[in-house]
Motif scaffolding. Structure first.
Motif, PDB file in Angstrom:
ATOM      1  N   SER A  26       0.819  -1.215   0.000  1.00 44.75           N
ATOM      2  CA  SER A  26       0.000   0.000   0.000  1.00 44.75           C
ATOM      3  C   SER A  26       0.860   1.274   0.000  1.00 44.75           C
ATOM      4  O   SER A  26       0.338   2.361   0.198  1.00 44.75           O
ATOM      5  CB  SER A  26      -0.964  -0.014   1.182  1.00 44.75           C
ATOM      6  OG  SER A  26      -0.264  -0.223   2.399  1.00 44.75           O
TER       7      SER A  26
ATOM      8  N   SER B 117      -6.330   9.061   0.644  1.00 42.96           N
ATOM      9  CA  SER B 117      -5.819   7.695   0.782  1.00 42.96           C
ATOM     10  C   SER B 117      -5.638   7.345   2.245  1.00 42.96           C
ATOM     11  O   SER B 117      -5.139   8.152   3.031  1.00 42.96           O
ATOM     12  CB  SER B 117      -4.481   7.547   0.068  1.00 42.96           C
ATOM     13  OG  SER B 117      -4.636   7.707  -1.320  1.00 42.96           O
ATOM     14  N   ASP B 118      -6.051   6.117   2.583  1.00 44.07           N
ATOM     15  CA  ASP B 118      -5.811   5.611   3.928  1.00 44.07           C
ATOM     16  C   ASP B 118      -4.350   5.227   4.068  1.00 44.07           C
ATOM     17  O   ASP B 118      -3.688   4.850   3.096  1.00 44.07           O
ATOM     18  CB  ASP B 118      -6.685   4.385   4.195  1.00 44.07           C
ATOM     19  CG  ASP B 118      -8.168   4.738   4.248  1.00 44.07           C
ATOM     20  OD1 ASP B 118      -8.501   5.841   4.714  1.00 44.07           O
ATOM     21  OD2 ASP B 118      -8.984   3.903   3.812  1.00 44.07           O
TER      22      ASP B 118
ATOM     23  N   LEU C 228      -0.284  10.739  -5.677  1.00 46.49           N
ATOM     24  CA  LEU C 228      -1.281  11.565  -4.994  1.00 46.49           C
ATOM     25  C   LEU C 228      -1.323  12.991  -5.533  1.00 46.49           C
ATOM     26  O   LEU C 228      -2.375  13.610  -5.570  1.00 46.49           O
ATOM     27  CB  LEU C 228      -0.975  11.626  -3.490  1.00 46.49           C
ATOM     28  CG  LEU C 228      -1.350  10.413  -2.671  1.00 46.49           C
ATOM     29  CD1 LEU C 228      -0.698  10.483  -1.298  1.00 46.49           C
ATOM     30  CD2 LEU C 228      -2.863  10.310  -2.541  1.00 46.49           C
TER      31      LEU C 228
ATOM     32  N   GLU D  83      -5.495   0.602   9.539  1.00 48.31           N
ATOM     33  CA  GLU D  83      -5.434   2.007   9.139  1.00 48.31           C
ATOM     34  C   GLU D  83      -4.956   2.825  10.332  1.00 48.31           C
ATOM     35  O   GLU D  83      -5.427   2.627  11.447  1.00 48.31           O
ATOM     36  CB  GLU D  83      -6.813   2.504   8.732  1.00 48.31           C
ATOM     37  CG  GLU D  83      -7.308   1.947   7.426  1.00 48.31           C
ATOM     38  CD  GLU D  83      -8.706   2.470   7.078  1.00 48.31           C
ATOM     39  OE1 GLU D  83      -9.060   3.578   7.520  1.00 48.31           O
ATOM     40  OE2 GLU D  83      -9.421   1.740   6.376  1.00 48.31           O
TER      41      GLU D  83
ATOM     42  N   GLU E  45      -4.486  13.396   2.363  1.00 46.56           N
ATOM     43  CA  GLU E  45      -5.410  13.982   1.401  1.00 46.56           C
ATOM     44  C   GLU E  45      -4.620  14.884   0.457  1.00 46.56           C
ATOM     45  O   GLU E  45      -3.795  15.690   0.897  1.00 46.56           O
ATOM     46  CB  GLU E  45      -6.452  14.792   2.157  1.00 46.56           C
ATOM     47  CG  GLU E  45      -7.577  15.301   1.309  1.00 46.56           C
ATOM     48  CD  GLU E  45      -8.654  15.984   2.151  1.00 46.56           C
ATOM     49  OE1 GLU E  45      -9.219  16.972   1.662  1.00 46.56           O
ATOM     50  OE2 GLU E  45      -8.912  15.535   3.288  1.00 46.56           O
TER      51      GLU E  45
ATOM     52  N   ALA F 158       4.210   6.917  -4.087  1.00 42.12           N
ATOM     53  CA  ALA F 158       2.882   7.250  -3.552  1.00 42.12           C
ATOM     54  C   ALA F 158       2.640   8.751  -3.552  1.00 42.12           C
ATOM     55  O   ALA F 158       1.567   9.214  -3.954  1.00 42.12           O
ATOM     56  CB  ALA F 158       2.722   6.690  -2.146  1.00 42.12           C
TER      57      ALA F 158
ATOM     58  N   ALA G   9      -6.874  13.049  -4.456  1.00 43.24           N
ATOM     59  CA  ALA G   9      -7.423  11.848  -3.809  1.00 43.24           C
ATOM     60  C   ALA G   9      -7.270  11.910  -2.295  1.00 43.24           C
ATOM     61  O   ALA G   9      -6.501  12.705  -1.766  1.00 43.24           O
ATOM     62  CB  ALA G   9      -6.703  10.606  -4.336  1.00 43.24           C
TER      63      ALA G   9
END
Length: 127
Positions: A14, A68-69, A37, A57, A62, A33, A66
């Motif tokens: 993730s 995202s957790d 984002l 989580e 943010e 990541a 998007a």
């Protein structure tokens, strides 16, 4: 595009990274990541002292594109959070492996880190 993937860290599928120093695991999100984002505008993190389970989580990042957790790479108690991110969430974009770190966990099980992806494995995943 070539993303920075330091080989002194372990990675979750993730896109979180984990780096152990002096028995504490520092956590953030990868260069890949933060690029996906776009501009990060808000980071929600747990409180110091909160207990986390591996893969639970622990917060939200943010961006303009998007929400995202964020997931815990290891189980343990939150030893510190990067309060700088509350006023300057763009640190996640500017320096994801340095000033953009998110939290530190006092790990309950030191073996969990070894279960995560190596830099090479993570690079294969995002290729």
């Amino acid at each position: 595009m070539r993303f920075e993937i330091p080989d002194d860290r372990r990675y979750l599928e993730s896109h979180e990274w984990a780096h152990e120093t002096d028995g504490v695991v520092r956590v953030g999100i990868s260069d890949f990541a933060q690029d996906e984002l776009g501009d990060v505008v808000f980071v929600e993190l747990p409180d110091e002292g909160d207990s986390l389970e591996q893969n639970d989580e622990f917060g939200v990042v943010e961006s303009i594109k998007a929400v995202s957790d964020l997931y815990a790479p290891v189980s343990g108690d939150v030893a510190a959070v990067n309060a700088d991110l509350f006023d300057a969430p763009e640190l996640v974009n500017d320096d994801p492996f340095g000033e953009g770190w998110m939290l530190e966990i006092d790990p309950a099980d030191g073996d969990q880190l070894a279960e995560l992806l190596s830099a090479d494995e993570y690079e294969e995943q995002i290729a």
